[in-house]
Design a protein around this motif. Sequence first.
Motif, PDB file in Angstrom:
ATOM      1  N   TRP A  13      -7.085  66.875  14.175  1.00 27.87           N
ATOM      2  CA  TRP A  13      -7.176  68.318  13.896  1.00 27.87           C
ATOM      3  C   TRP A  13      -7.932  68.607  12.597  1.00 27.87           C
ATOM      4  O   TRP A  13      -8.223  69.746  12.305  1.00 27.87           O
ATOM      5  CB  TRP A  13      -5.778  68.923  13.838  1.00 27.87           C
ATOM      6  CG  TRP A  13      -5.006  68.837  15.109  1.00 27.87           C
ATOM      7  CD1 TRP A  13      -5.394  68.287  16.296  1.00 27.87           C
ATOM      8  CD2 TRP A  13      -3.687  69.342  15.333  1.00 27.87           C
ATOM      9  NE1 TRP A  13      -4.402  68.398  17.241  1.00 27.87           N
ATOM     10  CE2 TRP A  13      -3.337  69.045  16.676  1.00 27.87           C
ATOM     11  CE3 TRP A  13      -2.747  70.009  14.543  1.00 27.87           C
ATOM     12  CZ2 TRP A  13      -2.106  69.399  17.222  1.00 27.87           C
ATOM     13  CZ3 TRP A  13      -1.516  70.365  15.086  1.00 27.87           C
ATOM     14  CH2 TRP A  13      -1.200  70.064  16.414  1.00 27.87           C
ATOM     15  N   LYS A  14      -8.183  67.594  11.810  1.00 29.99           N
ATOM     16  CA  LYS A  14      -8.904  67.762  10.532  1.00 29.99           C
ATOM     17  C   LYS A  14      -8.228  68.851   9.690  1.00 29.99           C
ATOM     18  O   LYS A  14      -7.014  68.967   9.707  1.00 29.99           O
ATOM     19  CB  LYS A  14     -10.383  68.060  10.791  1.00 29.99           C
ATOM     20  CG  LYS A  14     -11.025  67.091  11.777  1.00 29.99           C
ATOM     21  CD  LYS A  14     -12.510  67.207  11.804  1.00 29.99           C
ATOM     22  CE  LYS A  14     -13.058  66.320  12.910  1.00 29.99           C
ATOM     23  NZ  LYS A  14     -14.504  66.226  12.894  1.00 29.99           N
ATOM     24  N   LEU A  15      -9.051  69.649   8.984  1.00 26.73           N
ATOM     25  CA  LEU A  15      -8.474  70.649   8.080  1.00 26.73           C
ATOM     26  C   LEU A  15      -8.287  71.962   8.844  1.00 26.73           C
ATOM     27  O   LEU A  15      -8.980  72.953   8.594  1.00 26.73           O
ATOM     28  CB  LEU A  15      -9.398  70.832   6.863  1.00 26.73           C
ATOM     29  CG  LEU A  15      -8.772  71.352   5.565  1.00 26.73           C
ATOM     30  CD1 LEU A  15      -9.795  71.207   4.414  1.00 26.73           C
ATOM     31  CD2 LEU A  15      -8.325  72.786   5.644  1.00 26.73           C
ATOM     32  N   GLY A  97     -10.716  55.622   7.610  1.00 29.09           N
ATOM     33  CA  GLY A  97     -12.161  55.433   7.535  1.00 29.09           C
ATOM     34  C   GLY A  97     -12.961  56.369   8.411  1.00 29.09           C
ATOM     35  O   GLY A  97     -14.071  56.013   8.844  1.00 29.09           O
ATOM     36  N   HIS A  98     -12.418  57.566   8.678  1.00 31.75           N
ATOM     37  CA  HIS A  98     -13.217  58.546   9.421  1.00 31.75           C
ATOM     38  C   HIS A  98     -14.531  58.779   8.661  1.00 31.75           C
ATOM     39  O   HIS A  98     -14.548  58.744   7.433  1.00 31.75           O
ATOM     40  CB  HIS A  98     -12.431  59.853   9.558  1.00 31.75           C
ATOM     41  CG  HIS A  98     -13.074  60.813  10.498  1.00 31.75           C
ATOM     42  ND1 HIS A  98     -14.141  61.597  10.126  1.00 31.75           N
ATOM     43  CD2 HIS A  98     -12.823  61.087  11.802  1.00 31.75           C
ATOM     44  CE1 HIS A  98     -14.512  62.322  11.172  1.00 31.75           C
ATOM     45  NE2 HIS A  98     -13.744  62.035  12.197  1.00 31.75           N
ATOM     46  N   SER A  99     -15.599  59.035   9.386  1.00 32.83           N
ATOM     47  CA  SER A  99     -16.913  59.163   8.716  1.00 32.83           C
ATOM     48  C   SER A  99     -16.926  60.289   7.694  1.00 32.83           C
ATOM     49  O   SER A  99     -17.677  60.232   6.718  1.00 32.83           O
ATOM     50  CB  SER A  99     -18.026  59.357   9.748  1.00 32.83           C
ATOM     51  OG  SER A  99     -17.846  60.567  10.432  1.00 32.83           O
ATOM     52  N   ILE A 175     -20.653  63.532  15.998  1.00 29.95           N
ATOM     53  CA  ILE A 175     -19.417  64.195  15.568  1.00 29.95           C
ATOM     54  C   ILE A 175     -19.671  65.655  15.242  1.00 29.95           C
ATOM     55  O   ILE A 175     -20.459  65.976  14.356  1.00 29.95           O
ATOM     56  CB  ILE A 175     -18.801  63.471  14.344  1.00 29.95           C
ATOM     57  CG1 ILE A 175     -18.384  62.058  14.742  1.00 29.95           C
ATOM     58  CG2 ILE A 175     -17.637  64.254  13.796  1.00 29.95           C
ATOM     59  CD1 ILE A 175     -17.794  61.256  13.607  1.00 29.95           C
ATOM     60  N   GLY A 176     -19.012  66.521  16.000  1.00 33.00           N
ATOM     61  CA  GLY A 176     -19.100  67.957  15.745  1.00 33.00           C
ATOM     62  C   GLY A 176     -20.468  68.551  16.035  1.00 33.00           C
ATOM     63  O   GLY A 176     -20.751  69.690  15.658  1.00 33.00           O
ATOM     64  N   THR A 177     -21.332  67.812  16.713  1.00 34.41           N
ATOM     65  CA  THR A 177     -22.702  68.278  16.934  1.00 34.41           C
ATOM     66  C   THR A 177     -22.925  68.792  18.351  1.00 34.41           C
ATOM     67  O   THR A 177     -23.958  69.386  18.632  1.00 34.41           O
ATOM     68  CB  THR A 177     -23.703  67.126  16.711  1.00 34.41           C
ATOM     69  OG1 THR A 177     -23.376  66.073  17.635  1.00 34.41           O
ATOM     70  CG2 THR A 177     -23.635  66.596  15.289  1.00 34.41           C
TER      71      THR A 177
HETATM   72  C1  PEP Z   1     -13.973  63.427  15.060  1.00 38.94           C
HETATM   73  O1  PEP Z   1     -14.223  63.992  14.013  1.00 38.94           O
HETATM   74  O2  PEP Z   1     -13.181  62.468  15.077  1.00 38.94           O
HETATM   75  C2  PEP Z   1     -14.637  63.906  16.258  1.00 38.94           C
HETATM   76  C3  PEP Z   1     -14.805  63.077  17.240  1.00 38.94           C
HETATM   77  O3  PEP Z   1     -15.071  65.215  16.249  1.00 38.94           O
HETATM   78  P1  PEP Z   1     -15.711  66.045  17.481  1.00 38.94           P
HETATM   79  O4  PEP Z   1     -14.908  65.722  18.702  1.00 38.94           O
HETATM   80  O5  PEP Z   1     -15.580  67.487  17.072  1.00 38.94           O
HETATM   81  O6  PEP Z   1     -17.122  65.594  17.611  1.00 38.94           O
END
Ligand code: PEP
Length: 254
Positions: A13-15, A97-99, A175-177
């Motif tokens: 869920w991140k922030l 270690g998330h990017s 990621i998120g793109t």
């Molecule tokens: C993530 O940040 O772990 C991720 C996979 O994000 P997203 O699914 O939004 O690309």
Amino acid sequence: MEKARKLLIAGNWKLNKTVAEALDLVNGLQRELANLKEVDLVVCPPFTALSEVSKAILDSNLRLGAQDMSEHGYGAYTGEIAAGMLKEFSVRYVILGHSERRQYQRETDELIAKKARAAHAASLKPIVCVGETLAEREAGATEKVVGTQLKGSLAGLTAAQVEETVIAYEPVWAIGTGRNATATQAQEVHAFIRGQLAQRADAAVAKRVRILYGGSVKPANARELMSQPDVDGALVGGASLEVRSFADIVKNSI
Ligand code: PEP
């Protein structure tokens, strides 16, 4: 579909999410995914929602994860949270270690390995993230980058601990793109990671480790990605913030 390893799908869920919003989300997920046994389901709320979410999912098939933890057990480390503190809320998994942490908090493989060792010492399962940037992929350096991150981030773990570690392959460019790796690209890197694990531990251990794909996983692409032989689940960011999209990813994966 028949899989060699039980699928694991985790929402990062991140922030995002106040306590009230977090409870709405897990209550909705419990309604949608009740009795589903084919997949291990994990939600990773922010630290501030762990306590309430933990109580809310007590009798459900959802398991709790955290998004990070300290490499230290206690002491003068302002702002940090220790593995033992997470255990108080029945946390089972921890993303390491998330990017975004590698990029914004300058986390190194060495630090991630320390955290992974601390997680195992507390019987938490780390979800260790690795992945290349677009420039690295275009330079043909994907295996070199992912191999180095993997070796460094798992340093000092026993074979038994490696077996209890989850790896998440998350290409940074995905990621998120909205631009996911193709199923073929994901499978190639997952197979490479499993090969590295076989060298690092042994083939039997490598066969049992779950390797998740992360990067713009959506209901529409989940089935194809999850059908790959070495893709054992997903780490989902944006699409894990809504009941409908996370539940559909899970349902489309089985
Ligand atoms: C993530 O940040 O772990 C991720 C996979 O994000 P997203 O699914 O939004 O690309």
